[in-house]
Write a protein that holds these residues in place. Structure first.
Motif, mmCIF file in Angstrom:
data_model
loop_
_atom_site.group_PDB
_atom_site.id
_atom_site.type_symbol
_atom_site.label_atom_id
_atom_site.label_comp_id
_atom_site.label_asym_id
_atom_site.label_seq_id
_atom_site.Cartn_x
_atom_site.Cartn_y
_atom_site.Cartn_z
ATOM 1 N N ARG A 32 0.868 -1.184 0.000
ATOM 2 C CA ARG A 32 0.000 0.000 0.000
ATOM 3 C C ARG A 32 0.900 1.229 0.000
ATOM 4 N NH1 ARG A 32 -4.953 2.120 0.892
ATOM 5 N NH2 ARG A 32 -5.132 4.017 2.141
ATOM 6 N N VAL A 33 0.754 2.054 -1.023
ATOM 7 C CA VAL A 33 1.606 3.234 -1.212
ATOM 8 C C VAL A 33 0.801 4.491 -0.900
ATOM 9 C CG1 VAL A 33 3.040 4.518 -2.836
ATOM 10 C CG2 VAL A 33 2.897 2.027 -2.991
ATOM 11 N N SER A 34 1.388 5.376 -0.106
ATOM 12 C CA SER A 34 0.745 6.653 0.211
ATOM 13 C C SER A 34 1.792 7.756 0.202
ATOM 14 C CB SER A 34 0.049 6.592 1.576
ATOM 15 O OG SER A 34 0.975 6.302 2.598
ATOM 16 N N LEU A 35 1.318 8.986 0.091
ATOM 17 C CA LEU A 35 2.197 10.156 0.040
ATOM 18 C C LEU A 35 2.020 10.973 1.307
ATOM 19 C CD1 LEU A 35 4.124 12.064 -1.522
ATOM 20 C CD2 LEU A 35 2.091 13.099 -2.566
ATOM 21 N N LEU A 39 11.748 -2.569 -1.016
ATOM 22 C CA LEU A 39 10.799 -1.771 -1.785
ATOM 23 C C LEU A 39 11.246 -0.316 -1.813
ATOM 24 C CD1 LEU A 39 7.338 -3.129 -0.567
ATOM 25 C CD2 LEU A 39 8.562 -3.697 -2.670
ATOM 26 N N VAL A 40 11.284 0.255 -3.014
ATOM 27 C CA VAL A 40 11.610 1.667 -3.197
ATOM 28 C C VAL A 40 10.500 2.288 -4.040
ATOM 29 C CG1 VAL A 40 13.246 3.355 -4.081
ATOM 30 C CG2 VAL A 40 14.076 1.216 -3.094
ATOM 31 N N VAL A 41 9.871 3.323 -3.504
ATOM 32 C CA VAL A 41 8.790 4.015 -4.209
ATOM 33 C C VAL A 41 9.261 5.440 -4.466
ATOM 34 C CG1 VAL A 41 6.383 4.708 -4.187
ATOM 35 C CG2 VAL A 41 7.084 2.606 -3.035
ATOM 36 N N LEU A 55 10.467 12.677 -5.066
ATOM 37 C CA LEU A 55 10.057 12.242 -3.732
ATOM 38 C C LEU A 55 10.179 10.719 -3.642
ATOM 39 C CD1 LEU A 55 6.782 14.389 -3.582
ATOM 40 C CD2 LEU A 55 9.121 15.102 -3.071
ATOM 41 N N TRP A 56 10.505 10.199 -2.459
ATOM 42 C CA TRP A 56 10.672 8.759 -2.372
ATOM 43 C C TRP A 56 10.448 8.246 -0.949
ATOM 44 C CZ3 TRP A 56 14.974 6.197 0.077
ATOM 45 C CH2 TRP A 56 15.901 7.069 0.642
ATOM 46 N N GLY A 57 10.263 6.952 -0.884
ATOM 47 C CA GLY A 57 10.144 6.248 0.384
ATOM 48 C C GLY A 57 10.571 4.809 0.171
ATOM 49 N N ARG A 58 10.842 4.078 1.230
ATOM 50 C CA ARG A 58 11.305 2.708 1.067
ATOM 51 C C ARG A 58 10.983 1.862 2.292
ATOM 52 N NH1 ARG A 58 17.871 3.491 1.505
ATOM 53 N NH2 ARG A 58 17.980 3.930 3.745
ATOM 54 N N ARG A 59 11.040 0.526 2.089
ATOM 55 C CA ARG A 59 10.927 -0.455 3.173
ATOM 56 C C ARG A 59 11.980 -1.524 2.925
ATOM 57 N NH1 ARG A 59 6.165 -1.169 6.223
ATOM 58 N NH2 ARG A 59 7.233 -3.028 7.026
ATOM 59 N N GLU A 60 12.694 -1.882 3.960
ATOM 60 C CA GLU A 60 13.742 -2.890 3.848
ATOM 61 C C GLU A 60 13.211 -4.269 4.250
ATOM 62 O OE1 GLU A 60 16.604 -2.239 2.625
ATOM 63 O OE2 GLU A 60 16.719 -0.051 2.688
ATOM 64 N N ALA A 61 13.814 -5.286 3.667
ATOM 65 C CA ALA A 61 13.576 -6.683 4.052
ATOM 66 C C ALA A 61 12.094 -7.032 4.140
ATOM 67 C CB ALA A 61 14.266 -6.983 5.387
ATOM 68 N N VAL A 62 11.376 -6.832 3.038
ATOM 69 C CA VAL A 62 9.948 -7.172 2.981
ATOM 70 C C VAL A 62 9.813 -8.625 2.520
ATOM 71 C CG1 VAL A 62 7.743 -6.640 1.920
ATOM 72 C CG2 VAL A 62 9.347 -4.797 2.471
ATOM 73 N N PRO A 63 9.106 -9.472 3.262
ATOM 74 C CA PRO A 63 8.973 -10.880 2.862
ATOM 75 C C PRO A 63 8.193 -11.025 1.560
ATOM 76 C CG PRO A 63 8.364 -10.555 5.170
ATOM 77 C CD PRO A 63 8.480 -9.197 4.566
ATOM 78 N N VAL A 68 1.954 -4.300 2.735
ATOM 79 C CA VAL A 68 3.067 -3.612 3.392
ATOM 80 C C VAL A 68 2.912 -2.120 3.131
ATOM 81 C CG1 VAL A 68 5.574 -3.340 3.462
ATOM 82 C CG2 VAL A 68 4.562 -5.599 3.082
ATOM 83 N N GLU A 69 3.001 -1.320 4.191
ATOM 84 C CA GLU A 69 2.840 0.125 4.052
ATOM 85 C C GLU A 69 4.169 0.767 3.658
ATOM 86 O OE1 GLU A 69 0.250 2.118 4.353
ATOM 87 O OE2 GLU A 69 -1.272 0.672 5.023
ATOM 88 N N VAL A 70 4.130 1.580 2.591
ATOM 89 C CA VAL A 70 5.291 2.383 2.198
ATOM 90 C C VAL A 70 4.814 3.827 2.032
ATOM 91 C CG1 VAL A 70 7.124 2.785 0.521
ATOM 92 C CG2 VAL A 70 6.378 0.454 1.025
ATOM 93 N N VAL A 71 5.398 4.724 2.808
ATOM 94 C CA VAL A 71 5.024 6.151 2.776
ATOM 95 C C VAL A 71 6.116 6.921 2.049
ATOM 96 C CG1 VAL A 71 4.438 8.191 4.126
ATOM 97 C CG2 VAL A 71 3.770 5.923 4.930
ATOM 98 N N ILE A 72 5.730 7.695 1.070
ATOM 99 C CA ILE A 72 6.668 8.562 0.356
ATOM 100 C C ILE A 72 6.862 9.819 1.205
ATOM 101 C CG2 ILE A 72 7.103 9.814 -1.784
ATOM 102 C CD1 ILE A 72 5.021 7.910 -3.094
ATOM 103 N N ASP A 73 8.001 9.898 1.897
ATOM 104 C CA ASP A 73 8.178 10.962 2.883
ATOM 105 C C ASP A 73 9.555 11.631 2.811
ATOM 106 O OD1 ASP A 73 9.672 8.835 3.695
ATOM 107 O OD2 ASP A 73 8.802 8.686 5.716
ATOM 108 N N ARG A 74 10.282 11.426 1.702
ATOM 109 C CA ARG A 74 11.612 12.014 1.587
ATOM 110 C C ARG A 74 11.770 12.688 0.230
ATOM 111 N NH1 ARG A 74 15.181 6.892 3.961
ATOM 112 N NH2 ARG A 74 13.582 6.161 5.412
#
Length: 410
Positions: A300-303, A367-369, A384-392, A401-407
């Motif tokens: 799930r991708v959000s900004l 995951l890199v968004v 703009l970008w956000g990421r999550r490490e080591a997602v199964p 899996v939640e990934v927030v674009i916050d950078r």
């Protein structure tokens, strides 16, 4: 268009009122200024101060505290100061309240003329006319595609330098089988917009199919120019995939189609290429991939609301899954837009870019968004970008899996 000009006239009324409003208060302001000047006692006060200071100087001289030379210097300084104060208070006579009134209507007319001229020069009147024509034809049950083309052609004759009229005509010509007219519209659009990669790609594809799916020298030159500016241009890659497929080079066709899918905005076109990939895999004698089957990641991708104003709703969003070690090409790539956020996506083997790099090959992924403000596939400052490490990597039916674009890319 009448309503548009009426709206402009309504908007101009406050501006014209601001020009006239000072004239209504001119007489009151003049009377107040005249009363102030008549009752002003500043000059008398300055003279009184001068006399007090001069008397103090004379007393100091008589007591012997200063000599005659010092007395004369200080007295001259006092007189000079008095002259400066009185000179600063000199006023010119007040002008009559009717003075300058004729300039106001001149300025009002100039404002209206300048506004109309500016809109004619920089406004979008031509685009509004194109939109009006399209809407009127769509809402007319007796209208047809030839009628729409004819009316747009009339606009092209009236405003040949408006790229939007050629942008509207090109797909209509293409879908009507009028390749020569579509080619001319694209060529004119290239002259107006510059040699943009997507325009070069459209022209290359048009000429490729017009030549009976033959990669002529002219088409190849357009392909090379488009890929030099944008190596991931999806239209060109899709066309090159077709060329490779027809030549029997199915592995190359699959690779090019996967790369094209990664850069596509149109889900229908992407699905058509995925079907082509499955056919190519069948001809290679391998088990075809099925989108949505096998292990994957539900995300799930959000900004972040704090960054919402940094990107428009049409800005491209790349959702990329990579191996944790960073040794393989992207395992899966899905493309969407900021306007679709927040959204839930499923990444699986159907989104792979290369046969040797798939999500099913790893247990965990990174995951890199990224929101590409510039539209480029490569990261650019300001993205703009956000990421999550080591997602199964598991069953896509699991909780996303939640990934927030916050950078922000610096």
């Amino acid at each position: 268009m009448t309503l548009l000009w009426l709206a402009f006239a309504i908007l101009l009324l406050p501006a014209l009122w601001l020009l006239v409003a000072p004239l209504r208060r001119a007489a009151v302001v003049r009377r107040a200024q005249a009363d102030f000047e008549a009752n002003d006692r500043t000059a008398e006060q300055n003279v009184a101060v001068y006399r007090r200071r001069l008397a103090s100087l004379e007393a100091a001289r008589d007591r012997g505290e200063i000599d005659a030379t010092r007395f004369e210097e200080d007295r001259l300084e006092l007189e000079r100061s008095l002259l400066d104060d009185t000179a600063a208070q000199a006023r010119s006579p007040l002008k009559p309240t009717a003075s300058g009134k004729l300039a106001v209507p001149v300025v009002m007319v100039a404002l209206v003329v300048a506004s109309v001229f500016w809109y004619r020069l920089e406004g979008a009147e031509g685009d509004l006319e194109i939109h009006r024509i399209q809407q009127s034809v769509m809402n007319d049950p007796e209208a047809s595609l030839p009628v729409l083309i004819q009316r747009l052609e009339e606009q092209a004759a009236r405003q040949p330098d408006n790229p939007n009229v050629w942008r509207s005509l090109f797909p209509l010509y293409r879908d009507s089988g009028r390749a020569a007219e579509a080619d001319a519209a694209l060529t004119r659009l290239l002259e107006l917009e510059g040699r943009e990669p997507w325009l070069l790609a459209e022209l290359a594809q048009l000429r490729y199919f017009a030549a009976g799916r033959e990669l002529t020298e002219d088409v190849q030159a357009l392909v090379d120019e488009a890929l030099a500016a944008d190596p991931g241009q999806p239209t060109v890659l899709g066309m090159l995939g077709i060329e490779a497929f027809e030549q029997g080079d199915y592995e190359v066709a699959i690779d090019r189609w996967r790369r094209a899918i990664a850069g596509m905005n149109d889900p229908d076109s992407a699905d058509a290429l995925r079907e082509g990939i499955r056919v190519a895999q069948q001809r290679l004698g391998i088990t075809p991939e099925s989108a949505g089957e096998g292990p994957g990641i539900r995300v799930r991708v959000s900004l972040d609301p704090a960054l919402a104003e940094r990107a428009g709703e049409d800005a491209t969003v790349f959702v990329v899954a990579r191996d944790t070690a960073g040794e393989l090409p992207p395992l899966a790539v899905v493309r969407t837009t900021v306007g679709e956020l927040p959204t839930t996506l499923v990444l699986d083997d159907g989104d792979a870019m290369a046969p040797m790099a798939r999500l099913s090959q790893v247990d965990q992924a990174r995951l890199v968004v990224r929101v590409s403000v510039s539209g480029q596939a490569e990261p650019q400052p300001g993205d703009l970008w956000g990421r999550r490490e080591a997602v199964p990597v598991g069953e896509p039916e699991e909780e996303p899996v939640e990934v927030v674009i916050d950078r922000v890319v610096e």
